[in-house]
Design a protein around this motif. Structure first.
Motif, PDB file in Angstrom:
ATOM      1  N   UNK A  76     -13.407  -8.484  -6.435  1.00 63.37           N
ATOM      2  CA  UNK A  76     -12.125  -9.194  -6.520  1.00 63.37           C
ATOM      3  C   UNK A  76     -12.093 -10.428  -5.622  1.00 63.37           C
TER       4      UNK A  76
ATOM      5  N   UNK B 262      -6.210   3.221  -6.890  1.00 59.43           N
ATOM      6  CA  UNK B 262      -6.620   2.024  -6.163  1.00 59.43           C
ATOM      7  C   UNK B 262      -7.559   2.305  -5.000  1.00 59.43           C
ATOM      8  N   UNK B 263      -8.023   3.569  -4.846  1.00 58.56           N
ATOM      9  CA  UNK B 263      -9.133   3.767  -3.918  1.00 58.56           C
ATOM     10  C   UNK B 263     -10.432   3.362  -4.609  1.00 58.56           C
TER      11      UNK B 263
ATOM     12  N   UNK C 171      -7.173  -3.657  -6.557  1.00 56.89           N
ATOM     13  CA  UNK C 171      -5.715  -3.797  -6.697  1.00 56.89           C
ATOM     14  C   UNK C 171      -5.368  -4.928  -7.667  1.00 56.89           C
ATOM     15  N   UNK C 172      -4.355  -4.748  -8.492  1.00 60.60           N
ATOM     16  CA  UNK C 172      -4.038  -5.693  -9.547  1.00 60.60           C
ATOM     17  C   UNK C 172      -2.600  -5.481 -10.003  1.00 60.60           C
ATOM     18  N   UNK C 173      -2.013  -6.439 -10.744  1.00 57.71           N
ATOM     19  CA  UNK C 173      -0.669  -6.203 -11.276  1.00 57.71           C
ATOM     20  C   UNK C 173      -0.696  -4.994 -12.216  1.00 57.71           C
ATOM     21  N   UNK C 174       0.386  -4.257 -12.230  1.00 55.91           N
ATOM     22  CA  UNK C 174       0.507  -3.115 -13.125  1.00 55.91           C
ATOM     23  C   UNK C 174       1.855  -3.189 -13.843  1.00 55.91           C
TER      24      UNK C 174
ATOM     25  N   UNK D 175      -9.486  10.229   2.042  1.00 53.92           N
ATOM     26  CA  UNK D 175      -8.196  10.533   2.670  1.00 53.92           C
ATOM     27  C   UNK D 175      -7.084   9.703   2.024  1.00 53.92           C
ATOM     28  N   UNK D 176      -7.379   8.458   1.651  1.00 53.89           N
ATOM     29  CA  UNK D 176      -6.385   7.632   0.963  1.00 53.89           C
ATOM     30  C   UNK D 176      -6.089   8.202  -0.425  1.00 53.89           C
TER      31      UNK D 176
ATOM     32  N   UNK E 272      -6.283  11.228  -1.509  1.00 51.54           N
ATOM     33  CA  UNK E 272      -5.503  12.464  -1.497  1.00 51.54           C
ATOM     34  C   UNK E 272      -4.070  12.251  -1.068  1.00 51.54           C
ATOM     35  N   UNK E 273      -3.819  11.159  -0.359  1.00 49.86           N
ATOM     36  CA  UNK E 273      -2.527  10.977   0.283  1.00 49.86           C
ATOM     37  C   UNK E 273      -1.543  10.346  -0.693  1.00 49.86           C
ATOM     38  N   UNK E 274      -1.056  11.151  -1.629  1.00 45.12           N
ATOM     39  CA  UNK E 274      -0.119  10.655  -2.627  1.00 45.12           C
ATOM     40  C   UNK E 274       1.109  11.548  -2.675  1.00 45.12           C
ATOM     41  N   UNK E 275       2.257  10.989  -3.019  1.00 47.30           N
ATOM     42  CA  UNK E 275       3.473  11.814  -2.986  1.00 47.30           C
ATOM     43  C   UNK E 275       3.457  12.970  -3.988  1.00 47.30           C
TER      44      UNK E 275
ATOM     45  N   UNK F 167       0.715  15.217  -6.669  1.00 49.26           N
ATOM     46  CA  UNK F 167      -0.662  15.365  -7.151  1.00 49.26           C
ATOM     47  C   UNK F 167      -0.772  14.873  -8.598  1.00 49.26           C
TER      48      UNK F 167
ATOM     49  N   UNK G 181       4.748  -5.254 -12.051  1.00 50.66           N
ATOM     50  CA  UNK G 181       4.962  -4.894 -10.654  1.00 50.66           C
ATOM     51  C   UNK G 181       3.606  -4.845  -9.946  1.00 50.66           C
TER      52      UNK G 181
ATOM     53  N   UNK H 196       7.867   8.983   2.450  1.00 44.23           N
ATOM     54  CA  UNK H 196       6.431   9.162   2.236  1.00 44.23           C
ATOM     55  C   UNK H 196       5.657   7.880   2.520  1.00 44.23           C
TER      56      UNK H 196
END
Lengths: 503, 503
Positions: A199, A257-258, A262-265, A419-420, A422-425, A427, B265, B434
């Motif tokens: 990128x 995004x791990x 990263x991009x527009x969604x 770790x990033x 897994x770290x989601x609000x 699953x 977004x 979060x």
């Protein structure tokens, strides 16, 4: 009672209960894509069945991996090809795996892919012509369609039955998913697949990316020609596959995004990367014994994906000899020819529980072909992912001998990613279930649909407005100039006239 | 024990416990914006405090609504203006509320807003110059900054202290939030604020939108001139406020797509619209009695937002007379002059628990100025929202007499919106908590940051690449033409020479 048990977090509990409660008994039609794609989608299908929905999966009579189950209904439809013809086309397709990924191979690979998908399209068409089956399905009154858009069957059925479509995918060739969903993808920082760019690009990389971006549009039309043909015949003449996909209510993307840049969604894109590694089961006894016996050196998991269990003998021998020289034990998914004195630290298997193995504490390294399942399972369990090296033939020798060095080098980075990841609000599996149920509850997700779908590209980029404004400016300038000229001429003219009179 | 209690949903339980566990004891610095903005942010601040984080809120000594609390620490800083001066500027600002929203008023309103924010900027600067306070704050070692980007204080501090910023906002004037976060906003389907357009525009509306989009860029530079000046002096000369905002890790947007037009977004945007109406409390006894006494006709909630409790007497009298003629009871947040024989069905209050009232089953209609809190609380509880009508002076008479008709007309639509708004996988407050904790845990959210931040607009739109490619094409054509000409001339020349010789 569930509510009380979740007392410390009542609102979330309430919402989740509500969602389960309201959708119970909804009817979902599923149009999967054969092969490894199905393995992920199956996880969602099983979960939706377990939550009390009536799930009906459409299965071609000759398939690679899709099989029936106790928990969901299968409807088997006839296809105009034999299992041998299917396997033949598929073997052609996987030839590409062992050649280094050069740009010159792109068109060959595209051609093989087109051959394979054209076959699937034929199967799909055979089903669409099966009037009896179509009437039966239409009569079922499904609430939504869960479909893998890699083949067009699900989208066509969703449109024909007027039910909202939920798409489940990792991504589509030449970004058709983003194109269809009106998601902007500026080529200045979003690298084109196969370009080798990241990128962050310098000027020349950006130029290359820009050119490839435009070539991609052409490749798109070639790749999806048979799809476009199908939808124009079964829906309407001015319908294209891209337009049809644009009707999708929710896009469940096996990505996050791990791993993705990263991009527009868009608001209707839901990222469920890692859905295939939520749960781990204990290993079978023989595997457990083998990996436990690896001691402190640990073991390596080596697989080329669910669809490739064979490779050229020369390549295989090379791997066997390399593995002989390392202290780690190796678990290898391999069904090809085995040399006479194969090293004892290598265990060959027809199939291996990749996700469960990678979760094992003695797992040291994961060698894979770079398929998305392997990558996400690698990220899940923080294992080193050297798919980029194994994919390049030249780097193999270096790779095997320097495993330990590489291992430590990547370990830290990989654990951060893990770790990033897994770290989601919520699953990924629960998120996928939530949005599928959402579409069934609300008969779609129209409030997330952008108005860009109603515009053609000239309108989208305001080119008509620009032309109009330019016309106005030019006209105003033109009239002003004319007026000035007229005035000047009149003045001069009078001047001359006066002069003449005086003369 | 929590894990066991949540047995049926173990992974989510684990994740949530993990998130609470890891971040406990994190230190958060908060730079709020005074006024109604604070009322929403306070909900998040209270929740973060309750979850065991050390929260320090920066409060100017003269403020409109920010007050201390038992649950979080406040650091009060001196400002170079008195409470009276602050109130004066604010009263000017709210004058705009009662004039109909015409485009001609835009610049006047912008000027008033600039006057108000310039004052806040001065207060901010006063704090930045307070070396003792700065040293003290820097020494605290905060993990993250929670800031309302409506004023630049928080962003400057986050940059100076090298801590990641979490932005909490509804939106910024002239879309600076989207601009700063590199989020594409095609003017072909995203209506410009104040344009009166929706997301579906005809050609002329699109032309208007396109022109306004470009005017907006100019308005931006005027509006944020004092911010740009501040950041260039305190950070570096080439820093602008837009660039500084681009460093933000997570954007918590008090918005969602039940109200906002669907649009592209970015991965670091989190939609927490409705955060201000998650919990409802029972009504005070006197209010409960009043609304219960309204019988089947129910009651109306009328408020012009937290900051406006007064209005011109002529307007007020009009409302009083209108309310006299309807059967519903009216709860009105009003502190102005009251006519002698005010109708008995109207109860005037200095402040009303808007959210709790709207959740009441007898609530029939919600009349508001169109502030975002009211709109989201209206959506939350499925009440009719007629803010667009009350905002237009001409429509008032019609509005009041046709309340019941309107009420039924909007009721159904509003309840659909409400059901969509509530149907989310995670409640907005938990989502905001979060992601704030996420930023504290991981020291930012770099994996969600697009590479577009490193490009200027020429690079972003690949204009340099286009120029380069055009140059190549022109050169190639030029050389080809030259070659052809040269060859032709040589042939002709030889031809002539031959002819001459022959002659």
């Amino acid at each position: 009672s569930t509510l009380t048990a979740m007392g410390w977090f009542p609102v979330l509990g309430l919402l989740l209960c509500l969602s389960v409660g309201l959708s119970e008994g909804s009817k979902l039609l599923v149009a999967p894509m054969d092969g490894s794609h199905w393995l992920s989608m199956k996880i969602l299908v099983m979960e939706l069945s377990a939550r009390g929905h009536e799930v009906v999966v459409l299965v071609p009579e000759n398939s690679l991996l899709i099989k029936g189950s106790q928990t969901f209904t299968t409807v088997i439809y006839k296809v105009p090809y034999t299992k041998e013809e299917l396997d033949g086309k598929f073997n052609e397709l996987r030839k590409g795996v062992f050649s280094p990924p050069k740009f010159s191979d792109l068109m060959t690979n595209v051609e093989r892919l087109v051959n394979f998908t054209t076959m699937q399209v034929k199967g799909c068409e055979y089903m669409l012509n099966n009037k009896e089956l179509m009437d039966q399905l239409r009569g079922e009154g499904f609430d939504a369609m869960l479909s893998d858009p890699f083949i067009p069957c699900g989208s066509v059925l969703a449109h024909m039955f007027s039910i909202p479509a939920v798409y489940f995918l990792n991504g589509l060739p030449c970004q058709l998913d983003f194109r269809a969903n009106q998601c902007p993808s500026p080529p200045s920082y979003i690298p084109i697949f196969y370009s080798g760019n990241t990128d962050k690009m310098n000027f020349l990389q950006r130029a290359k990316n820009f050119i490839l971006y435009n070539i991609e549009s052409y490749v798109c039309t070639v790749m999806y020609a048979s799809f476009d043909d199908l939808v124009s015949r079964y829906i309407s003449e001015d319908m294209t596959y891209q337009k049809l996909l644009g009707e999708g209510a929710i896009w469940l993307l096996r990505n996050d995004f791990t791993f993705q840049w990263p991009r527009p969604i868009m608001p209707n894109m839901v990222f469920i990367g890692g859905i295939n590694c939520v749960t781990t089961k204990p290993l079978p006894a023989d595997l457990e014994e083998f990996v436990e016996g690896s001691g402190d050196d640990g073991f390596i998991v080596f697989t080329m994906g669910s669809m490739v269990s064979d490779m050229p003998l020369k390549t295989a021998t090379f791997f066997f000899e390399a593995f002989r020289q390392i202290p780690q034990r190796v678990l290898w998914r391999y069904e090809g020819k085995v040399p006479e004195n194969a090293p004892k630290n290598v265990k060959l298997l027809k199939w291996l529980p990749q996700n469960d193995l990678l979760a094992h504490p003695k797992a040291r390294l994961f060698m894979t072909h770079g398929g998305t399942h392997g990558i996400y399972e690698g990220i899940c369990h923080g294992r080193d992912n050297v798919h980029r090296m194994t994919a390049r033939g030249v780097a193999e020798q270096l790779l095997i001998f320097d495993l330990t060095v590489l291992s430590n080098f990547y370990k830290e980075k990989m654990q951060t990613l893990s770790s990033l990841h897994h770290d989601r609000p919520v699953p990924p599996l629960d998120l996928a279930v939530f949005w599928t149920e959402f579409v069934m509850r609300h008969k779609g997700a129209d409030h997330l649909r952008v108005a860009a779908h109603d515009l053609n590209w000239i309108q989208y980029f305001c080119l008509d407005v620009l032309a109009f404004l330019t016309l106005i400016v030019v006209t105003v300038i033109g009239i002003t100039v004319k007026c000035c000229l007229f005035c000047t001429r009149k003045c001069c003219g009078r001047g001359t006239a006066v002069k003449k009179k005086q003369a």
